[in-house]
Write a protein that holds these residues in place. Structure first.
Motif: not given
Lengths: 113, 112
Positions: A31, A33, A35, A37, A41-43, A45, A48, A50, A58-59, A90
Motif C-alpha cells: 500500500n 498513500f 496525503y 496536510q 484540517l489534519g491529514l 487522503l 491510495f 494497494y 481518497g477524500d 506527505l
C-alpha cells in the motif's frame, strides 16, 4: 528500518504548471498513500494504491491524479497547479490489510504562486 | 464528515507531569487505532497502536487506552518531557480496508 523518500522537500511552481511529486519506499509494501496536510484540517487522503497500477480515490482527489507503475514508486500529479493546492504533501506506505502502521516520508512543501 | 476527531487543538503541560491526548471516532467498524507524532517540517512517525481486542497498550512512557463503547481513545505520556512537544495525530482503520482516517491533530507543548 523502513525508508520512504520524497523527491523534493520544497517546491515552488506557477499556477497552471503540471507538477510531479515522486515517492519511493524500500520495504516492499503493498500500500502507498498520498496525503496533504493543512493547518486545522489534519491529514487528508488524496489517493491510495494497494497494488501496482491500482488506485483508489481518497477524500479529496479533485485536481490530482496518481501513477503506480512499479511497486516501490507512487507518483502524485497536479495536472494544472492552482494556488489552493499550496500545502504540505506527505507520502506513506504500509503492509497489506488494516493492522499495519503507515510509514511516512519527510513531506514536500509545495507553494503555487 | 470527520470520522476521527481530536477536539483539543492544543495542550500545554509542565515537564514531569502527565499529558493526556484524546480522540473520538464515529465508525464502529474501526478496529485498529494508532497514534503518530509529528515535528515541524518532518513526516509523522508512528508512536503506538492498539487493536480493538485490547483496552490498553503500553510502550515505555506511552500508554494508549481504548473505550470501544464510548468510541474514545486516549494517549497518556508519563512523565512528559520537553522533547515530546509536537503535534499528535490519532488514526483509525477497519481491518477489512486499507484506508486510514486521521484526526486533525493536537499540538502538545511541554514546558520545562
Amino acid at each position: 528500518d523502513v525508508k520512504v523518500t520524497q523527491s523534493s522537500r520544497y517546491l515552488v511552481k506557477r499556477t497552471g504548471e503540471k507538477v510531479f511529486l515522486e515517492c519511493v519506499q524500500d520495504m516492499d509494501h503493498e500500500n502507498m498513500f498520498w496525503y496533504r496536510q493543512d493547518p486545522g484540517l489534519g491529514l487528508r487522503l488524496i489517493y491510495f494504491s494497494y497494488d501496482v497500477k491500482m488506485k483508489e480515490k481518497g477524500d479529496i482527489p479533485e485536481g490530482y491524479s496518481v501513477s503506480r507503475e512499479k511497486k516501490e514508486r507512487f507518483s502524485l500529479i497536479l495536472e494544472s497547479a492552482s494556488t489552493n493546492q499550496t500545502s504540505m504533501y506527505l507520502c506513506a506506505s504500509s503492509g497489506a490489510g488494516g493492522a499495519y502502521e503507515q510509514y511516512f516520508g519527510p513531506g514536500t512543501r509545495l507553494t503555487v504562486t | 464528515d470527520q470520522q476521527v476527531k481530536q477536539n483539543s487543538p492544543s495542550l500545554s503541560v509542565q515537564e514531569g507531569r502527565i499529558s493526556i491526548l484524546n480522540c473520538d471516532y464515529t465508525n464502529s467498524m474501526f478496529d485498529y487505532f494508532l497514534w503518530y507524532k509529528k515535528y515541524p517540517a518532518e513526516g509523522p512517525t508512528f508512536l503506538i497502536s492498539i487493536s480493538s481486542i485490547k483496552d490498553k497498550n503500553e510502550d515505555g512512557r506511552f500508554t494508549v487506552f481504548l473505550n470501544k463503547s464510548a468510541k474514545h481513545l486516549s494517549l497518556h505520556i508519563v512523565p512528559s518531557q520537553p522533547g515530546d512537544s509536537a503535534v499528535y495525530f490519532c488514526a483509525a482503520n477497519g481491518n477489512t480496508g486499507n484506508q486510514f482516517y486521521f484526526g486533525t491533530g493536537t499540538s502538545l507543548t511541554v514546558i520545562p
